[in-house]
Design an enzyme around this catalytic site. Sequence first.
Site, mmCIF file in Angstrom:
data_model
loop_
_atom_site.group_PDB
_atom_site.id
_atom_site.type_symbol
_atom_site.label_atom_id
_atom_site.label_comp_id
_atom_site.label_asym_id
_atom_site.label_seq_id
_atom_site.Cartn_x
_atom_site.Cartn_y
_atom_site.Cartn_z
ATOM 1 N N SER A 124 -8.561 76.179 69.308
ATOM 2 C CA SER A 124 -7.947 77.350 68.669
ATOM 3 C C SER A 124 -9.009 78.375 68.303
ATOM 4 O O SER A 124 -10.150 78.017 67.961
ATOM 5 C CB SER A 124 -7.228 76.898 67.393
ATOM 6 N N TYR A 148 -8.137 72.110 59.117
ATOM 7 C CA TYR A 148 -7.521 72.173 60.452
ATOM 8 C C TYR A 148 -8.511 72.756 61.468
ATOM 9 O O TYR A 148 -8.733 72.190 62.549
ATOM 10 C CB TYR A 148 -6.240 73.012 60.402
ATOM 11 N N LYS A 152 -10.548 71.116 64.939
ATOM 12 C CA LYS A 152 -10.590 71.646 66.304
ATOM 13 C C LYS A 152 -12.037 71.756 66.788
ATOM 14 O O LYS A 152 -12.355 71.386 67.919
ATOM 15 C CB LYS A 152 -9.881 73.008 66.368
HETATM 16 C C1 UD1 Z 1 -2.216 81.187 62.204
HETATM 17 C C2 UD1 Z 1 -3.166 80.134 61.731
HETATM 18 C C3 UD1 Z 1 -4.066 79.731 62.882
HETATM 19 C C4 UD1 Z 1 -3.232 79.309 64.082
HETATM 20 C C5 UD1 Z 1 -2.315 80.462 64.453
HETATM 21 C C6 UD1 Z 1 -1.408 80.182 65.634
HETATM 22 C C7 UD1 Z 1 -3.517 80.614 59.353
HETATM 23 C C8 UD1 Z 1 -4.453 81.153 58.317
HETATM 24 N N1 UD1 Z 1 -3.949 80.670 60.617
HETATM 25 O O1 UD1 Z 1 -2.985 82.323 62.572
HETATM 26 O O2 UD1 Z 1 -4.904 78.683 62.501
HETATM 27 O O3 UD1 Z 1 -4.080 78.982 65.154
HETATM 28 O O4 UD1 Z 1 -1.483 80.760 63.327
HETATM 29 O O5 UD1 Z 1 -0.408 79.269 65.328
HETATM 30 O O6 UD1 Z 1 -2.432 80.123 59.049
HETATM 31 N N2 UD1 Z 1 2.168 87.681 58.717
HETATM 32 C C9 UD1 Z 1 2.961 88.477 57.922
HETATM 33 N N3 UD1 Z 1 4.145 87.969 57.466
HETATM 34 C C10 UD1 Z 1 4.568 86.701 57.773
HETATM 35 C C11 UD1 Z 1 3.742 85.884 58.597
HETATM 36 C C12 UD1 Z 1 2.544 86.410 59.052
HETATM 37 O O7 UD1 Z 1 2.605 89.614 57.619
HETATM 38 O O8 UD1 Z 1 5.638 86.301 57.305
HETATM 39 C C13 UD1 Z 1 0.890 88.231 59.219
HETATM 40 C C14 UD1 Z 1 -0.297 87.404 58.792
HETATM 41 O O9 UD1 Z 1 -0.754 87.799 57.550
HETATM 42 C C15 UD1 Z 1 -1.273 87.703 59.932
HETATM 43 C C16 UD1 Z 1 -0.367 87.956 61.156
HETATM 44 O O10 UD1 Z 1 0.930 88.218 60.618
HETATM 45 O O11 UD1 Z 1 -1.989 88.876 59.650
HETATM 46 C C17 UD1 Z 1 -0.286 86.761 62.073
HETATM 47 O O12 UD1 Z 1 0.042 85.627 61.298
HETATM 48 P P1 UD1 Z 1 0.330 84.200 61.955
HETATM 49 O O13 UD1 Z 1 1.351 84.320 63.013
HETATM 50 O O14 UD1 Z 1 0.596 83.241 60.837
HETATM 51 O O15 UD1 Z 1 -1.030 83.850 62.705
HETATM 52 P P2 UD1 Z 1 -2.544 83.759 62.155
HETATM 53 O O16 UD1 Z 1 -2.596 83.879 60.687
HETATM 54 O O17 UD1 Z 1 -3.372 84.695 62.951
#
Ligand code: UD1
Length: 333
Positions: A124, A148, A152
């Site tokens: 990842s 986590y 990896k």
């Molecule tokens: C997350 C995991 C990462 C994993 C990846 C793919 C964390 C800190 N990281 O990454 O380890 O490999 O998923 O499964 O959990 N967001 C919102 N509202 C929401 C959900 C997300 O604004 O309800 C934003 C988050 O703040 C982020 C972006 O959307 O900026 C992407 O979020 P997300 O899909 O959870 O992925 P990552 O945080 O990049």
Amino acid sequence: MATLVTGGAGYIGSHTVAALHDAGRDVVILDDFSNAARRAVDSIRSLTRSDLPVVEGDAGDLEVLDAVFDGHRIDSVVHFAARKSVAESVSDPLGYYRSNLGSVISLAAAAIDRGVPRLVFSSSATVYGSASAPPVTEDSPTVPESPYGETKLMGERILADAAAASEMSVTSLRYFNPVGAHPSGLIGEDPSGEPANLVPRIMQVAAGRRDRLEVFGADYSTVDGTALRDYVHVMDLAEGHVAALDAAMTPASSRVYNLGTGSGTTVLQILGAASEVIGSSIPYEMAERRPGDIEASWADCTRARDELGWQARRDLAQMLADHWNFARQQSSC
Ligand code: UD1
């Protein structure tokens, strides 16, 4: 001869099984169904029109592994099976180290014992943490920020050491943010619990199962203040595994590749694109930053292009349309 896919009923695993089948390979799935729905197996079987073998069990269990390797002619392994919640790994670090690293060690030992020449490991982009400004290359510093992420990175290192001491070659693939589903709508992201990731949550709002999306953080230094990620179609990722298995590799070697698109999209841009694809606006509200989130992350995928001949081909609209197609079918079940 067949490819063993651990975690083959899960999100990226099931799409990789479909891509391997399309590439003419036989597949054996090993999954314990702890975070994958059993119905995924029926869907994969109907999609591939084959009765592909499925073994239910833990990829870290030596008896299970003996049964799989003794019962099938395995010539390559793709290892997905792992726990993958960042938050859960913070509250249960030992559980994560035991489970994610125990399975890497047991599986690699079983594969090496049987003279299996190729193993591909599901890693990842989380291994990079926030140490480097994007785009990150495979040589950027790795500073995981959760247990986590550590599992990896340690998994990659354990496998590299195991490869060096054997005839096996190992490829670790560092995924950026997987989105989308198979174009048939038969398989997609179908976790057992509540989703934490952005696009599954947007789909829940669109399907009326959640009132609105909370946008975590509006004060990042990006074009619209919201965080930026490299979203990549899960079918592109799946094809990356086929490319990794097909690539020529010297025995006893290991290699790491980024799999992303090479460009970033903000949360608000995703929301805008999703509204267009779905044909209705997605209610949202600005909220505090989510602890542990980084501002921006996207990949430099030059190495995968040059050495694996792999590039992401599907755009954001395709990712969201395919994700929505699957989510809509699930919510009407
Ligand atoms: C997350 C995991 C990462 C994993 C990846 C793919 C964390 C800190 N990281 O990454 O380890 O490999 O998923 O499964 O959990 N967001 C919102 N509202 C929401 C959900 C997300 O604004 O309800 C934003 C988050 O703040 C982020 C972006 O959307 O900026 C992407 O979020 P997300 O899909 O959870 O992925 P990552 O945080 O990049």
